[in-house]
Design an enzyme around this catalytic site. Structure first.
Site, PDB file in Angstrom:
ATOM      1  N   HIS A 156     -83.928 -71.328 -13.226  1.00 15.15           N
ATOM      2  CA  HIS A 156     -83.695 -72.498 -13.393  1.00 15.15           C
ATOM      3  C   HIS A 156     -84.894 -73.109 -13.657  1.00 15.15           C
ATOM      4  O   HIS A 156     -84.816 -74.258 -14.167  1.00 15.15           O
ATOM      5  CB  HIS A 156     -83.021 -73.342 -11.934  1.00 15.15           C
ATOM      6  N   ASP A 186     -80.319 -66.270 -10.836  1.00 19.10           N
ATOM      7  CA  ASP A 186     -81.349 -67.266 -11.011  1.00 19.10           C
ATOM      8  C   ASP A 186     -82.453 -66.692 -11.084  1.00 19.10           C
ATOM      9  O   ASP A 186     -83.453 -66.489 -10.077  1.00 19.10           O
ATOM     10  CB  ASP A 186     -81.490 -68.232  -9.842  1.00 19.10           C
ATOM     11  N   SER A 265     -90.126 -73.216  -6.083  1.00 24.14           N
ATOM     12  CA  SER A 265     -88.940 -72.549  -6.901  1.00 24.14           C
ATOM     13  C   SER A 265     -89.479 -71.222  -7.350  1.00 24.14           C
ATOM     14  O   SER A 265     -90.570 -71.341  -8.105  1.00 24.14           O
ATOM     15  CB  SER A 265     -88.605 -73.463  -8.185  1.00 24.14           C
TER      16      SER A 265
END
Length: 309
Positions: A156, A186, A265
């Protein structure tokens, strides 16, 4: 990855009677008056999982819970009683195979939770921050293919960033995004084009460096650590989890009891000296409590033929 606004607009306030109704809907055994007694076959559980997917309610995550023999459906604070009823109706005769739990906050990619302080490190290793235009993320693991070095991070993030840097001022270039898979999966791959940057096969755990010598599949109950400037401990709570987010559905994640912040992330999780996964989704920031969902690293290595370095 930081500073990306959530794209979903949904009322998070449910007044009195609706709160009570939600509590009733979340109570095991209250599926349209049907009993949840009995056991469910593997085929029935698969069908129940598919029904939750078909219901397509953003803010949900689900997996088969071996402890109960049912499909555990986690719903965040934005999911309404009406949406819970919709999931149950979609499951039909197998509504009793669903067990619901309310989790804190809102399920989002870690990019959307909150900002953290700017820090940089002298080496590009797991747990270090990496930067793109309007973007701050975490490097997962260093890897190689046919003599070329790469690093792995969250898809992402790589979806939105084509060029990555070592510093927030974007002066020390690392390399370009060469592959990205999100949603569905992801993960993303960045090629090292700057030969002057050291890229050891380690991850940062606070002030320590942990040598990564291989990888392992997650299993329920497995303890692990989260690489970064504040090395945190966590435990695998579930595997093969599907999460429905505002910008798509991600499959095959594992769930943990750790919190997350947006710059986490793509952060690395590891157990001992073995790579485990990359941070994908969180439900609340580290200022409260948290649940996080992780992309298993073995899937990434297999997809691109990479070897951890």
């Amino acid at each position: 990855m930081g500073n990306l606004p959530a794209t979903r607009v949904r009322s998070a306030v449910i007044a009195g009677a609706l709160v009570a109704l939600a509590a009733a809907l979340l109570t095991p055994g209250s599926a349209n008056g049907q009993s949840t007694a009995g056991t469910f076959s593997t085929a029935e559980l698969k069908t129940a999982r598919e029904a939750v997917l078909e219901a397509d309610v953003t803010g949900t995550a689900w997996n088969v819970d071996p402890a109960t023999g049912k499909v555990l459906v986690s719903v965040d604070e934005t999911v309404s009683p009406r949406e819970i009823r919709h999931i149950r109706r979609t499951a039909g005769e197998l509504a009793g195979a669903l067990e619901f739990e309310r989790i804190p906050g809102e399920l989002e990619t870690a990019a959307e939770l909150r900002d953290t302080a700017e820090e940089t490190g002298p080496f590009v290793k797991g747990g270090e921050y990496i930067y793109g235009i309007d973007t701050k993320a975490s490097l997962g693991f260093n890897a190689a293919y046919n003599g070329q070095d790469y690093f792995i991070t969250a898809g992402h993030c790589t979806n939105d960033v084509s060029r990555w840097y070592l510093d927030p001022s974007l002066t020390t270039y690392i390399g370009p995004t060469v592959a990205s898979s999100y949603p569905g999966n992801d993960y993303g791959i960045v090629r090292y084009d700057n030969s002057t940057i050291p890229r050891p096969g380690t991850v940062r755990c606070g002030q320590n460096e942990i040598d990564i010598t291989g990888s392992v599949e997650p299993r329920v109950g497995m303890p692990f650590s989260i690489a970064g400037y504040n090395c945190r401990a966590a435990t695998v709570q579930a595997v093969n989890v599907t999460v429905n987010l505002a910008d798509g559905i991600v499959h095959g994640l594992f769930r943990s009891n750790a919190c997350a912040a947006p710059s986490d992330s793509g952060a690395a999780s590891f157990t001992g000296n073995l790579a485990l996964g990359l941070l994908s989704v969180g439900s609340a920031s580290c200022t409260t409590s948290g649940i996080t969902y992780w992309q298993p690293v073995n899937e990434v290595l297999t997809a691109y033929g990479l070897t951890l370095t």
